[in-house]
Write an enzyme that holds these catalytic residues in place. Structure first.
Site, PDB file in Angstrom:
ATOM      1  CG  ASP A  37      -2.156   0.865   1.048  1.00 33.23           C
ATOM      2  OD1 ASP A  37      -3.243   0.292   0.924  1.00 33.23           O
ATOM      3  OD2 ASP A  37      -2.035   2.102   1.004  1.00 33.23           O
ATOM      4  CG  ASP A  60       2.570   5.049  -6.836  1.00 33.38           C
ATOM      5  OD1 ASP A  60       1.504   4.640  -7.348  1.00 33.38           O
ATOM      6  OD2 ASP A  60       3.022   6.196  -7.023  1.00 33.38           O
ATOM      7  CB  VAL A  61      -0.327   0.033  -8.488  1.00 34.11           C
ATOM      8  CG1 VAL A  61      -0.378  -0.932  -7.318  1.00 34.11           C
ATOM      9  CG2 VAL A  61      -1.495   1.012  -8.469  1.00 34.11           C
ATOM     10  CE1 TYR A 151     -13.578   2.839  -8.698  1.00 28.62           C
ATOM     11  CE2 TYR A 151     -15.949   2.595  -8.952  1.00 28.62           C
ATOM     12  CZ  TYR A 151     -14.760   2.210  -8.371  1.00 28.62           C
ATOM     13  OH  TYR A 151     -14.749   1.182  -7.458  1.00 28.62           O
ATOM     14  CE  LYS A 155     -12.570  -0.431  -9.452  1.00 31.75           C
ATOM     15  NZ  LYS A 155     -11.563  -1.318  -8.807  1.00 31.75           N
ATOM     16  CB  THR A 186     -14.210   0.456   2.839  1.00 30.81           C
ATOM     17  OG1 THR A 186     -14.609   1.585   2.038  1.00 30.81           O
ATOM     18  CG2 THR A 186     -14.511  -0.844   2.098  1.00 30.81           C
TER      19      THR A 186
END
Length: 259
Positions: A37, A60-61, A151, A155, A186
């Site tokens: 993360d 960091d992706v 978004y 997805k 969450t």
């Protein structure tokens, strides 16, 4: 169940919420887990709660060097990598779709879609070697119109990407699947309890999801119990896609322009 005994998993965005629940579930079933993360302190806490079989890493992706280093660290520490759970992402565009900029589109896609692809690319040699698999956390936004267009597009792209990876690498024994959650309780919703209460009424099962609901689905798809399942999307969404409980998008009306 100890379905992941001797296996190693890498989970992105695992500092809280769905990611931390997935990391803990896989560890409970015997996996060694690389917990990654951007939130270094929190990811360290998750790893500490799991124990010696967890390796916390700041990743960091959107940075290929970070992703490559995470895969290398997994192999150095545990000797292999069998499962990748692509959980990193998020809705980062808050403007109306007709006002969003190219830069915002690129940022959304880079984090959510290209970030998942980076993780797959980096892990592929290990996944081929160990006949491993990838589970990507998409969303019902990628399957139906729930708003947040940028978004949703990212997805949906994850789903299309997964189908194509599954077709391309199936003969090498590597599986690729998707979990598409509905609304999950969450920390992102901590300041919006009224919104969650409103959403609960729109789900046929009468509640929003919990991170553990998604972790259970991921554990199934990543395990040998799903050894003949690849290229599929498993909605885990309390029935919201059945139709009658579809979330009311009228709240987006404030963004609509008159033409």
């Amino acid at each position: 169940m100890r379905r992941f005994e001797g296996k190693v998993a890498l989970v992105t965005a695992a500092a809280q919420g769905i990611g931390s629940a997935v990391a803990r579930r896989l560890a409970d079933e015997g996996a060694s887990v690389v917990v990654t993360d951007l939130q270094e302190e929190r990811v360290g806490g998750v790893a500490a709660s799991i124990g010696e079989q967890a390796l916390p890493l700041r990743v960091d992706v959107t940075n290929r060097d970070d992703v490559d280093a995470a895969v290398a660290a997994a192999v150095e520490r545990f000797g292999r990598l069998d499962v990748v759970v692509n959980n990193a992402g998020g809705c980062i565009v808050s403007t109306a779709p007709e006002d969003s900029t190219s830069e915002e589109w690129h940022a959304q896609l880079d984090l959510t879609l290209v970030g998942a692809s980076r993780c797959i690319q980096a892990a592929l040699p290990q996944l081929v070697k160990n006949r491993g698999n990838v589970v990507t956390i998409s969303s019902v936004n990628g399957l139906a119109a729930f708003g947040n267009i940028e978004y949703a597009a990212a997805k949906a792209g994850q789903i299309a990407m997964t189908v194509n990876y599954a077709a391309r690498y199936g003969d090498l024994g590597v599986r690729f699947n998707v979990v598409a959650p509905g609304t999950i309780r969450t920390p992102n919703w901590d300041n919006q309890p009224d919104t969650l209460e409103r959403f609960e009424k729109m789900y046929p099962l009468g509640r929003v999801g919990e991170p553990e609901d998604i972790a259970a689905a991921v554990a199934f798809l990543a395990s040998d119990d799903a050894s003949w399942i690849t290229g599929h999307t498993l909605p885990v969404e309390g029935g919201v896609l059945t139709g009658p409980g579809m979330i009311d998008l009228s709240t987006n009306g404030a963004y609509k322009k008159s033409y």
